[in-house]
Design an enzyme around this catalytic site. Structure first.
Site, PDB file in Angstrom:
ATOM      1  CE  LYS A 114       0.867   1.384   4.394  1.00  0.00           C
ATOM      2  NZ  LYS A 114       1.616   2.557   4.733  1.00  0.00           N
ATOM      3  CG  ASP A 117      -0.425  -0.089   7.853  1.00  0.00           C
ATOM      4  OD1 ASP A 117      -1.247   0.811   8.090  1.00  0.00           O
ATOM      5  OD2 ASP A 117       0.808   0.100   7.777  1.00  0.00           O
TER       6      ASP A 117
HETATM    7  O1  C5P Z   1       0.030  -1.124  14.390  1.00  0.00           O
HETATM    8  P1  C5P Z   1       1.466  -1.342  14.063  1.00  0.00           P
HETATM    9  O2  C5P Z   1       2.071  -2.470  14.845  1.00  0.00           O
HETATM   10  O3  C5P Z   1       1.746  -1.444  12.612  1.00  0.00           O
HETATM   11  O4  C5P Z   1       2.199  -0.013  14.533  1.00  0.00           O
HETATM   12  C1  C5P Z   1       3.591   0.048  14.714  1.00  0.00           C
HETATM   13  C2  C5P Z   1       3.919   1.257  15.571  1.00  0.00           C
HETATM   14  O5  C5P Z   1       3.645   2.455  14.844  1.00  0.00           O
HETATM   15  C3  C5P Z   1       3.103   1.377  16.842  1.00  0.00           C
HETATM   16  O6  C5P Z   1       3.699   0.676  17.900  1.00  0.00           O
HETATM   17  C4  C5P Z   1       3.152   2.898  17.085  1.00  0.00           C
HETATM   18  O7  C5P Z   1       4.389   3.262  17.666  1.00  0.00           O
HETATM   19  C5  C5P Z   1       3.130   3.461  15.690  1.00  0.00           C
HETATM   20  N1  C5P Z   1       1.759   3.822  15.258  1.00  0.00           N
HETATM   21  C6  C5P Z   1       1.159   4.937  15.809  1.00  0.00           C
HETATM   22  N2  C5P Z   1      -0.109   5.299  15.420  1.00  0.00           N
HETATM   23  C7  C5P Z   1      -0.758   4.575  14.475  1.00  0.00           C
HETATM   24  C8  C5P Z   1      -0.166   3.443  13.896  1.00  0.00           C
HETATM   25  C9  C5P Z   1       1.107   3.089  14.315  1.00  0.00           C
HETATM   26  O8  C5P Z   1       1.743   5.606  16.659  1.00  0.00           O
HETATM   27  N3  C5P Z   1      -1.976   4.950  14.108  1.00  0.00           N
END
Ligand code: C5P
Length: 308
Positions: free
Chosen positions: A12, A141
């Site tokens: 994406k 994601d």
């Molecule tokens: O959800 P995911 O594991 O992909 O997110 C990785 C990191 O990115 C999270 O631990 C956070 O630090 C950051 N993040 C965030 N806000 C979001 C998505 C991700 O701060 N909406």
């Protein structure tokens, strides 16, 4: 039970990524427009004899940087399906084409692929809505990697609304040699914002949605935006040069993809995308350039084999 299931899942790019203030749970509220592009990871799932456990093999570009333990998002997807009747005695082979830690949700694509593959392999019959709910527990994601197409993402990116889009868009992706850590980029954004006062509630830009509805690539190119671009460029100053080369070579628009370091450039059509890709390669600002069109569908089974 099937003998194997192969699932293809797309990368994406965020056409717009508005980031709100840091929340008490460590995440940021988002208003984003996800767009799935034809750069895919393939995952093959096959059942193993009882007691074998999960076997994970990762092949292709950047495979060496992908963790093979329980922290791997695809492994976590298998574990998340156990309470729904899936066996965890399963072999997953992932062929990577999506850049690792590139801001294109490659790990999330693998998790979405694992959900679809294991659901089919063990005939769990979970259905799309249920899989989307489970996907949201795995990462911000992952639901979009299942959904595909073009969609507005709110909350942390997990709440999706399909966007009305006309046309096909031609993209050129400029890959970096080394990935960027997503939490690090969010932290850098918070640091940069600390001196700037209150953070506005993010919203999806009207000009961008109008461009998508009209199928107007020129207007879309002008309306690409990403709040994570500034911190990504601070952490990787070289990205500023990549973005300016894209502008110089006549890209309709250029933006850091997600948390970077991949940069996405919009071309007028396929021929222009080839020209841009050649120009980037010749410029020496990057080693790897990939072309892809969007939107494309989310993770879906492309091959299923029955037992003999
Ligand atoms: O959800 P995911 O594991 O992909 O997110 C990785 C990191 O990115 C999270 O631990 C956070 O630090 C950051 N993040 C965030 N806000 C979001 C998505 C991700 O701060 N909406």
């Amino acid at each position: 039970m099937l003998a194997s299931v192969t699932v293809r899942a797309p990368a994406k790019v965020n056409l717009a990524l508005g980031v709100g203030a840091l929340r008490p749970d460590g995440y940021h509220g988002l208003a984003t427009v996800f767009h799935a592009v034809g750069l895919y990871d393939d995952l093959v799932a096959t059942p193993l004899p009882e007691g074998s456990g999960l076997q994970l093999v990762v092949e292709g570009e950047g495979a060496g940087e992908v963790p093979l333990d329980g922290t791997n998002l695809a492994a976590r997807a298998v574990a998340a399906l156990k309470p729904h009747g899936a066996s965890t005695d399963v072999s997953l082979t992932i062929r990577k084409r999506i850049p690792v830690s590139g801001g294109m949700a490659g790990g999330s694509a693998d998790a979405a692929a694992a959900l679809v593959a294991v659901d089919a392999l063990f005939e769990l019959g979970l259905g799309r809505d249920h899989l989307l709910e489970i996907a949201a527990t795995l990462g911000s994601d992952v639901p979009f990697a299942l959904h595909g197409g073009t969609a507005i993402g709110s909350d942390t990116g997990t709440r999706l609304t399909t966007a009305l889009v006309r046309g096909t868009y031609h993209w050129v992706f400029v890959l970096a040699q080394e990935g960027l850590s997503t939490p690090l980029v969010y932290r850098e954004l918070d640091r940069l914002r600390a001196a700037e006062g209150a953070v506005a509630e993010p919203s999806v830009p009207d000009d961008l949605m109008a461009a998508l509805r009209a199928g107007d690539a020129v207007a879309l190119g002008r309306s690409l935006r990403n709040d994570l671009q500034r911190p990504a460029v601070v952490l990787r100053p070289h990205l500023a040069q990549v973005l300016s080369v894209g502008h110089e070579y006549g890209a309709l628009g250029g933006v850091v993809s997600g948390s970077g370091p991949t940069c996405a450039f919009l071309a007028r059509d396929d021929t222009h995308a080839v020209d841009l890709a050649v120009a980037f390669t010749a410029s020496g600002v990057c080693r790897t350039v990939k072309r892809a069109v969007g939107p494309v569908p989310g993770a879906r089974a492309v091959d299923q084999r029955a037992e003999d």
